[in-house]
Structure formats: C-alpha cells, structure tokens
Design a protein around this motif. Structure first.
Motif, mmCIF file in Angstrom:
data_model
loop_
_atom_site.group_PDB
_atom_site.id
_atom_site.type_symbol
_atom_site.label_atom_id
_atom_site.label_comp_id
_atom_site.label_asym_id
_atom_site.label_seq_id
_atom_site.Cartn_x
_atom_site.Cartn_y
_atom_site.Cartn_z
ATOM 1 N N GLY A 175 0.815 -1.213 0.000
ATOM 2 C CA GLY A 175 0.000 0.000 0.000
ATOM 3 C C GLY A 175 0.844 1.256 0.000
ATOM 4 O O GLY A 175 0.500 2.256 -0.661
ATOM 5 N N ASP A 176 1.960 1.240 0.719
ATOM 6 C CA ASP A 176 2.860 2.401 0.715
ATOM 7 C C ASP A 176 3.436 2.655 -0.681
ATOM 8 O O ASP A 176 3.616 3.803 -1.086
ATOM 9 N N LYS A 179 0.750 4.216 -2.922
ATOM 10 C CA LYS A 179 0.498 5.633 -2.631
ATOM 11 C C LYS A 179 1.335 6.543 -3.520
ATOM 12 O O LYS A 179 0.939 7.679 -3.806
ATOM 13 N N GLU A 180 2.484 6.047 -3.950
ATOM 14 C CA GLU A 180 3.339 6.841 -4.831
ATOM 15 C C GLU A 180 2.716 7.004 -6.208
ATOM 16 O O GLU A 180 3.140 7.859 -6.991
ATOM 17 N N SER A 182 -0.835 7.239 -6.743
ATOM 18 C CA SER A 182 -2.251 7.410 -6.426
ATOM 19 C C SER A 182 -3.046 8.012 -7.579
ATOM 20 O O SER A 182 -4.275 7.899 -7.612
ATOM 21 N N LEU A 221 -6.719 -1.834 1.107
ATOM 22 C CA LEU A 221 -5.967 -0.695 0.572
ATOM 23 C C LEU A 221 -6.742 0.620 0.670
ATOM 24 O O LEU A 221 -6.152 1.683 0.853
ATOM 25 N N THR A 222 -8.052 0.554 0.552
ATOM 26 C CA THR A 222 -8.850 1.780 0.637
ATOM 27 C C THR A 222 -9.148 2.159 2.092
ATOM 28 O O THR A 222 -9.079 3.331 2.463
ATOM 29 N N LYS A 225 -5.166 1.866 4.132
ATOM 30 C CA LYS A 225 -4.064 2.643 3.554
ATOM 31 C C LYS A 225 -4.536 3.965 2.944
ATOM 32 O O LYS A 225 -3.716 4.789 2.526
ATOM 33 N N LEU A 227 -6.102 4.679 0.118
ATOM 34 C CA LEU A 227 -6.037 4.877 -1.336
ATOM 35 C C LEU A 227 -7.411 5.276 -1.874
ATOM 36 O O LEU A 227 -8.450 4.876 -1.342
ATOM 37 N N ASP A 228 -7.408 6.064 -2.931
ATOM 38 C CA ASP A 228 -8.633 6.576 -3.524
ATOM 39 C C ASP A 228 -9.412 5.437 -4.190
ATOM 40 O O ASP A 228 -8.920 4.828 -5.141
#
Length: 268
Positions: A175-176, A179-180, A182, A221-222, A225, A227-228
């Motif tokens: 997930g990290d 994020k890069e 996104s 993930l949403t 973490k 995430l959109d």
C-alpha cells in the motif's frame, strides 16, 4: 562653302546592351521562379546567393563568389546541373513527412518510457521495504502497466478470502508503494487454479473465490491505507489466466495469486 555639321552620336547605351539586359532579367526571373517552387538546401543556397552576387551584384548581403560565380557566370549550360543545388518540392515534402514524428508513435514511446521508469522505481521500493522475496514485479510493455504479483498462499488460507494476519505487514508495504502512484489506475485481480471448490457454502466456485480475494485486498488498501477508491478496480479472473500449468502442484500454486496492475498516466 559651309562645312557640313557632324551628326551627334546616338545617346544612351548601345542597342545590344538592352537585349543583354533583357536576357539577364529573364534568367533572373527564371531562377526566382525555381526558388519559389522549390525547397533549397541551406548550404547550397548560400553558394547560389554568392554566385548571383558575383554575377549580377544584386544581392548586397551575398558572400564572396564561389569559384568566380561558378553556378551562374559559366552560362546557361549550368542549368543541367541545377538539380545538384535545388531540391524538388515534392521530394523534399515527402522526405519531411517521413521524418516527421507520428503523434501516436510518440505517445506510444512516452508510455514505454514511463513504464520503464515506474518498473525501476517499484523494484527499488520492494527491495527497500524488504518484500522483494514475496512480491514479484514485472513490466508489461504492450499494455503499459507494472504488475505486482503476490502468491495466494502468502495472503490467504486455502478456500477463504480473509487476509491472513501475518500477510498484513506485506500488504501494508505494498500500500505504501501504491500511494506513490495514487493518480494512476490500479487494477486488483484475483486468480485461482482449476481445481473446483467443494463443500464450501460461502463461495459457489473459483470465480466467486477469486473475486472475493480481490475485493478483500481492495478493501484493505482503501480502508487501511487510504487509497482513492475511484482509482482502484477489483475483479476475479478465476482459473482463466494461468501463468503455469495446472497439471502439477507447483504450477497450481503459482496460479493461485493476486495481481496488482499499475497503469502509467498515459495509459488511463
């Protein structure tokens, strides 16, 4: 007897000079016409200008004549060699069209460059987070995405879609990485082998199981973490996209997996 008055000589230039001037003007117009219809090589154009300057002295900025005006002053016989100095318009236009970059080809090349950059960055991040032995990173040059593949046994117990607790640190680092990217489209796909599900009231078949596993990863993930959700998709692929033979236990183990595909910005 009165002396006869001598007649004055005719005034102005001799008649032959008028004819010569007309000829020179016609030649000049002819060359100007050729220039107006042609694309001229820059170096050869400079030679032509210098030669005209030497012959007619009408181009004030022309350089010194090449070989005493070799192109013009040698006479009309040089016309047969004019093609060495002046390129045909249609030929030049065709050559320029060939050299001009195709917009679609340019975009395709840019997609490839972005995908290669993403692959290098993601590979470095998996090594940095020490998950490169659990997450396989590949590049798809044709569809322009980077694929993170995680073995099904790493994330799930057999026949279920709940993520194992020991797999959460791995998924957390994945997930990290995501994020890069996104702003990119991210697709999460669940895959199984071809062994039918038996005695499982929760999942009707492998398609249900593969979709449920993809949704479990999507939810983590949403929710965890951040995430959109609008940039993430989840789907089940069941047994229909194998990466190994289902005839052996090793091959079936490879086919049970979750893939996360990250598309670059030009591939949305």
């Amino acid at each position: 007897m009165a002396r006869k008055r001598q007649e004055d000589p005719p005034k102005g230039s001799p008649a032959w000079m008028n004819t010569f001037s007309d000829l020179m003007n016609l030649l000049l117009c002819f060359f100007v016409l050729l220039f107006s219809m042609s694309t001229v090589d820059e170096d050869k154009y400079e030679q032509l200008v210098a030669s005209l300057n030497s012959s007619f002295s009408i181009f004030s900025n022309g350089g010194p004549a090449i070989g005493e005006g070799q192109l013009i002053s040698s006479g009309v016989s040089q016309l047969n060699q004019l093609s060495d100095y002046v390129s045909d318009v249609e030929y030049e236009a065709e050559e320029e069209d060939t050299d001009e970059a195709d917009p679609m080809k340019y975009i395709e090349e840019q997609r490839k460059v972005l995908s290669e950059e993403m692959y290098d960055e993601i590979t470095e991040l998996t090594e940095k987070f020490n998950i490169d032995n659990k997450v396989d990173v590949k590049i798809d040059g044709q569809n322009h995405y980077i694929k993170l593949s995680i073995g099904g046994s790493v994330l799930f117990d057999s026949g279920v879609a709940e993520i194992k607790k020991e797999a959460l640190p791995i998924l957390n680092k994945v997930g990290d990485i995501l994020k890069e990217y996104s702003d990119c489209l991210i697709k999460i796909e669940g895959h199984t082998d071809n062994v039918p599900i038996t005695s499982n009231i929760k999942y009707a078949d492998n398609m249900d199981l593969s979709a449920a596993r993809a949704i479990s990863v999507w939810n983590y993930l949403t929710d965890k973490k951040g995430l959109d959700p609008s940039t993430l998709e989840a789907s089940g692929r069941s047994e229909y996209d194998p990466i190994a033979s289902n005839s052996t236990p090793e091959g079936r183990a490879k086919n049970r997996r979750v893939e996360i595909k990250i598309y670059n910005e030009l591939s949305k």
